[in-house]
Design an enzyme around this catalytic site. Structure first.
Site, PDB file in Angstrom:
ATOM      1  N   GLY A  11       0.814  -1.204   0.000  1.00  0.00           N
ATOM      2  CA  GLY A  11       0.000   0.000   0.000  1.00  0.00           C
ATOM      3  C   GLY A  11       0.851   1.259   0.000  1.00  0.00           C
ATOM      4  O   GLY A  11       1.867   1.330   0.681  1.00  0.00           O
ATOM      5  N   ARG A  72       1.138  -5.427  -5.680  1.00  0.00           N
ATOM      6  CA  ARG A  72       1.321  -6.640  -4.893  1.00  0.00           C
ATOM      7  C   ARG A  72       1.653  -7.765  -5.870  1.00  0.00           C
ATOM      8  O   ARG A  72       1.137  -7.809  -6.976  1.00  0.00           O
ATOM      9  CB  ARG A  72       0.066  -6.956  -4.084  1.00  0.00           C
ATOM     10  CG  ARG A  72      -0.326  -5.780  -3.167  1.00  0.00           C
ATOM     11  CD  ARG A  72      -1.460  -6.143  -2.219  1.00  0.00           C
ATOM     12  NE  ARG A  72      -1.967  -4.972  -1.524  1.00  0.00           N
ATOM     13  CZ  ARG A  72      -1.404  -4.427  -0.442  1.00  0.00           C
ATOM     14  NH1 ARG A  72      -0.304  -4.958   0.051  1.00  0.00           N
ATOM     15  NH2 ARG A  72      -1.930  -3.368   0.132  1.00  0.00           N
ATOM     16  N   ASP A 103       5.120  -4.836   6.292  1.00  0.00           N
ATOM     17  CA  ASP A 103       5.665  -6.142   6.667  1.00  0.00           C
ATOM     18  C   ASP A 103       5.708  -7.130   5.504  1.00  0.00           C
ATOM     19  O   ASP A 103       6.631  -7.939   5.398  1.00  0.00           O
ATOM     20  CB  ASP A 103       4.911  -6.727   7.852  1.00  0.00           C
ATOM     21  CG  ASP A 103       3.409  -6.850   7.602  1.00  0.00           C
ATOM     22  OD1 ASP A 103       2.930  -6.414   6.544  1.00  0.00           O
ATOM     23  OD2 ASP A 103       2.716  -7.399   8.488  1.00  0.00           O
ATOM     24  N   THR A 125       4.104   2.858   5.651  1.00  0.00           N
ATOM     25  CA  THR A 125       2.709   2.419   5.748  1.00  0.00           C
ATOM     26  C   THR A 125       1.962   3.356   6.677  1.00  0.00           C
ATOM     27  O   THR A 125       2.498   3.754   7.721  1.00  0.00           O
ATOM     28  CB  THR A 125       2.590   0.979   6.278  1.00  0.00           C
ATOM     29  OG1 THR A 125       1.226   0.701   6.628  1.00  0.00           O
ATOM     30  CG2 THR A 125       3.453   0.758   7.499  1.00  0.00           C
ATOM     31  N   ILE A 126       0.729   3.699   6.332  1.00  0.00           N
ATOM     32  CA  ILE A 126      -0.045   4.590   7.191  1.00  0.00           C
ATOM     33  C   ILE A 126      -0.480   3.886   8.477  1.00  0.00           C
ATOM     34  O   ILE A 126      -0.859   4.546   9.448  1.00  0.00           O
ATOM     35  CB  ILE A 126      -1.289   5.147   6.476  1.00  0.00           C
ATOM     36  CG1 ILE A 126      -2.317   4.039   6.190  1.00  0.00           C
ATOM     37  CG2 ILE A 126      -0.903   5.898   5.212  1.00  0.00           C
ATOM     38  CD1 ILE A 126      -3.675   4.551   5.740  1.00  0.00           C
ATOM     39  N   ASP A 127      -0.422   2.548   8.501  1.00  0.00           N
ATOM     40  CA  ASP A 127      -0.960   1.791   9.630  1.00  0.00           C
ATOM     41  C   ASP A 127      -0.124   1.920  10.899  1.00  0.00           C
ATOM     42  O   ASP A 127      -0.620   1.655  11.997  1.00  0.00           O
ATOM     43  CB  ASP A 127      -1.085   0.307   9.268  1.00  0.00           C
ATOM     44  CG  ASP A 127      -1.988   0.075   8.066  1.00  0.00           C
ATOM     45  OD1 ASP A 127      -2.885   0.907   7.844  1.00  0.00           O
ATOM     46  OD2 ASP A 127      -1.791  -0.923   7.357  1.00  0.00           O
ATOM     47  N   ASP A 129       2.125  -0.018  11.974  1.00  0.00           N
ATOM     48  CA  ASP A 129       2.038  -1.333  12.609  1.00  0.00           C
ATOM     49  C   ASP A 129       3.327  -2.135  12.536  1.00  0.00           C
ATOM     50  O   ASP A 129       3.312  -3.368  12.674  1.00  0.00           O
ATOM     51  CB  ASP A 129       0.903  -2.143  11.966  1.00  0.00           C
ATOM     52  CG  ASP A 129       1.115  -2.388  10.478  1.00  0.00           C
ATOM     53  OD1 ASP A 129       2.011  -1.759   9.891  1.00  0.00           O
ATOM     54  OD2 ASP A 129       0.364  -3.201   9.903  1.00  0.00           O
ATOM     55  N   GLY A 170      -6.144   0.989   9.075  1.00  0.00           N
ATOM     56  CA  GLY A 170      -5.147   0.549  10.044  1.00  0.00           C
ATOM     57  C   GLY A 170      -4.908  -0.942  10.002  1.00  0.00           C
ATOM     58  O   GLY A 170      -4.091  -1.471  10.745  1.00  0.00           O
ATOM     59  N   ARG A 171      -5.677  -1.629   9.165  1.00  0.00           N
ATOM     60  CA  ARG A 171      -5.601  -3.085   9.063  1.00  0.00           C
ATOM     61  C   ARG A 171      -5.816  -3.693  10.445  1.00  0.00           C
ATOM     62  O   ARG A 171      -6.869  -3.476  11.027  1.00  0.00           O
ATOM     63  CB  ARG A 171      -4.269  -3.516   8.433  1.00  0.00           C
ATOM     64  CG  ARG A 171      -4.310  -4.870   7.786  1.00  0.00           C
ATOM     65  CD  ARG A 171      -3.070  -5.183   6.998  1.00  0.00           C
ATOM     66  NE  ARG A 171      -1.851  -5.112   7.770  1.00  0.00           N
ATOM     67  CZ  ARG A 171      -0.687  -5.589   7.378  1.00  0.00           C
ATOM     68  NH1 ARG A 171      -0.585  -6.168   6.186  1.00  0.00           N
ATOM     69  NH2 ARG A 171       0.379  -5.474   8.134  1.00  0.00           N
ATOM     70  N   GLY A 185     -11.026  14.118  20.317  1.00  0.00           N
ATOM     71  CA  GLY A 185     -11.979  14.135  21.430  1.00  0.00           C
ATOM     72  C   GLY A 185     -13.132  13.167  21.275  1.00  0.00           C
ATOM     73  O   GLY A 185     -14.242  13.440  21.737  1.00  0.00           O
ATOM     74  N   ALA A 186     -12.888  12.011  20.657  1.00  0.00           N
ATOM     75  CA  ALA A 186     -13.959  11.031  20.472  1.00  0.00           C
ATOM     76  C   ALA A 186     -14.437  10.480  21.811  1.00  0.00           C
ATOM     77  O   ALA A 186     -13.658  10.309  22.748  1.00  0.00           O
ATOM     78  CB  ALA A 186     -13.470   9.882  19.591  1.00  0.00           C
ATOM     79  N   ARG A 211     -26.201  13.814  30.948  1.00  0.00           N
ATOM     80  CA  ARG A 211     -25.674  15.102  31.429  1.00  0.00           C
ATOM     81  C   ARG A 211     -25.873  16.215  30.406  1.00  0.00           C
ATOM     82  O   ARG A 211     -25.228  17.261  30.478  1.00  0.00           O
ATOM     83  CB  ARG A 211     -24.202  14.969  31.808  1.00  0.00           C
ATOM     84  CG  ARG A 211     -23.271  14.569  30.684  1.00  0.00           C
ATOM     85  CD  ARG A 211     -21.836  14.409  31.213  1.00  0.00           C
ATOM     86  NE  ARG A 211     -20.921  13.913  30.213  1.00  0.00           N
ATOM     87  CZ  ARG A 211     -20.279  14.664  29.326  1.00  0.00           C
ATOM     88  NH1 ARG A 211     -20.480  15.978  29.322  1.00  0.00           N
ATOM     89  NH2 ARG A 211     -19.458  14.139  28.462  1.00  0.00           N
ATOM     90  N   ARG A 243     -25.169   8.126  12.366  1.00  0.00           N
ATOM     91  CA  ARG A 243     -24.769   8.350  10.993  1.00  0.00           C
ATOM     92  C   ARG A 243     -23.358   7.781  10.833  1.00  0.00           C
ATOM     93  O   ARG A 243     -22.528   7.915  11.724  1.00  0.00           O
ATOM     94  CB  ARG A 243     -24.785   9.843  10.638  1.00  0.00           C
ATOM     95  CG  ARG A 243     -26.164  10.473  10.681  1.00  0.00           C
ATOM     96  CD  ARG A 243     -27.077   9.917   9.592  1.00  0.00           C
ATOM     97  NE  ARG A 243     -28.373  10.587   9.582  1.00  0.00           N
ATOM     98  CZ  ARG A 243     -29.416  10.222  10.307  1.00  0.00           C
ATOM     99  NH1 ARG A 243     -29.305   9.190  11.144  1.00  0.00           N
ATOM    100  NH2 ARG A 243     -30.560  10.881  10.216  1.00  0.00           N
ATOM    101  N   ILE A 250      -9.058   7.792   1.263  1.00  0.00           N
ATOM    102  CA  ILE A 250      -8.674   9.197   1.393  1.00  0.00           C
ATOM    103  C   ILE A 250      -7.528   9.331   2.399  1.00  0.00           C
ATOM    104  O   ILE A 250      -6.723  10.261   2.333  1.00  0.00           O
ATOM    105  CB  ILE A 250      -9.889  10.053   1.827  1.00  0.00           C
ATOM    106  CG1 ILE A 250      -9.557  11.536   1.735  1.00  0.00           C
ATOM    107  CG2 ILE A 250     -10.341   9.696   3.240  1.00  0.00           C
ATOM    108  CD1 ILE A 250     -10.735  12.443   2.049  1.00  0.00           C
ATOM    109  N   ARG A 252      -4.923   7.540   2.627  1.00  0.00           N
ATOM    110  CA  ARG A 252      -3.619   7.223   2.039  1.00  0.00           C
ATOM    111  C   ARG A 252      -3.069   8.348   1.170  1.00  0.00           C
ATOM    112  O   ARG A 252      -1.889   8.355   0.845  1.00  0.00           O
ATOM    113  CB  ARG A 252      -3.728   5.970   1.168  1.00  0.00           C
ATOM    114  CG  ARG A 252      -3.698   4.679   1.934  1.00  0.00           C
ATOM    115  CD  ARG A 252      -3.449   3.551   0.964  1.00  0.00           C
ATOM    116  NE  ARG A 252      -3.575   2.259   1.614  1.00  0.00           N
ATOM    117  CZ  ARG A 252      -3.622   1.117   0.958  1.00  0.00           C
ATOM    118  NH1 ARG A 252      -3.582   1.132  -0.379  1.00  0.00           N
ATOM    119  NH2 ARG A 252      -3.724  -0.016   1.593  1.00  0.00           N
TER     120      ARG A 252
END
Length: 319
Positions: A11, A72, A103, A125-127, A129, A170-171, A185-186, A211, A243, A250, A252
């Site tokens: 990737g 690949r 990897d 890699t964006i992951d 990992d 993130g695989r 802030g999730a 609250r 939702r 996007i 990557r």
């Protein structure tokens, strides 16, 4: 050593071009000829190889993706496929190779080294990992892309008093979800390394409503489940309307951040230095802001994990 090659595999990730530029220019600075292998291991087998000059990598440091393209290649997993690749390298007189990827790419690099062909790996890699490095090339850019999306979605979540579920990549690793969830802030973050029961997520949303908080953001790492699965369960078990946003590829793309560009430049230069010094079968990385190297075999047998302190902090701050 007079000639080295460089390829990108697996990737794509923002900052790969900066790494390619670094390998090429550091190699030329050290008196080497540098060859680009296009389309990863697939292009290696096909002999899609071209000599690169200083100008070949001009004006790419700011571009996402990879100028060498990526692919690949199942054939390269076979002894016969790897031998074809080595023969192509020999045809061009290339004596060593730098592989930029994750990897899966490193497994190919390790096999090349075991076959007597010196190879160094750069984690792209964006992951995020890959063990043995605090950060991989592309993670910071992808993280900022996700945070930007969270901020925008929170605006509409607040306006409509709604619960939004955002699925990130993130695989099998939860770094993107955890870091973006903490920075954005999730209210709840679901990652493979610390899977929560849905009951806990429901409880958090309900406590927020109690609250007076009528909107929530839930981040779901793709390695846990899909955002649509979570939405369906929240509806069935607690009558919570949601939702869903799936950010997808996007994450990557886009212009790499300054952090990714600098990291890629440092790792690329170090990879060339290792080859010049006769090293092989190594991966370069960054730990405590210091450039380090590890045996690829060790990296492939270690398990990636996210910091427990970040998991705890995200939980504590989202009360």
């Amino acid at each position: 050593m007079k000639k080295i090659g460089v390829l990108t595999s697996g990737g794509d990730s923002p900052g790969m071009n900066a790494a390619i530029r670094s390998v090429v220019r550091k190699g030329i600075f050290e008196g080497l000829e540098v060859y680009g292998i296009y389309q990863g291991y697939s292009g290696l087998i096909a002999g899609n190889i071209k000599k690169l000059e200083v100008g070949s990598v001009g004006d790419i440091v700011q571009r996402g993706g990879t100028m060498l393209y990526s692919a690949r290649c199942e054939e390269f997993k076979t002894v016969e496929g790897r031998q074809k690749g080595i023969e192509q390298l020999k045809k061009f007189g290339i004596e060593a190779l730098v592989v930029i990827g994750g990897d899966g790419s490193f497994r190919g690099a390790q096999k090349l080294t075991e076959s007597g062909f010196p190879t160094i790996g750069i984690p792209g890699t964006i992951d995020n990992d890959i063990p043995g490095t605090d950060f991989t090339i592309g993670f910071d850019t992808a993280l900022n892309t996700v945070i930007d999306a969270i901020d925008k979605i929170r605006d509409t979540a607040t306006s409509h008093d709604r619960t939004f579920i955002i699925e990130v990549m993130g695989r099998d690793a939860g770094d993107i979800a955890l870091w973006s969830g903490l920075a954005g802030g999730a209210e709840s973050i679901l990652i493979p390394e610390n899977p929560k029961e849905l009951d806990e997520v429901i409880l958090r949303v309900q406590q927020g409503h109690a609250r007076g908080k009528k909107h929530s953001i839930i981040i779901v790492a793709e390695g846990v489940c899909t955002a649509h699965d979570v939405a369906k369960q929240l509806k069935q078990q607690a009558e919570i309307e949601t939702r869903v946003t799936v950010l997808g590829h996007i994450q990557r793309g886009g212009t790499p951040t300054a952090n990714d560009r600098v990291l890629a430049s440092r790792l690329g230069a170090k990879a060339v230095e290792l080859l010049i010094n006769g090293e092989a079968g190594k991966m370069v990385g960054i730990q405590n802001n210091q450039i380090v190297s590890h045996d690829i075999g060790d990296i492939l047998t270690e398990k990636h994990f996210v910091g427990k302190e970040l998991i705890d902090l995200a939980r504590e701050l989202s009360i």
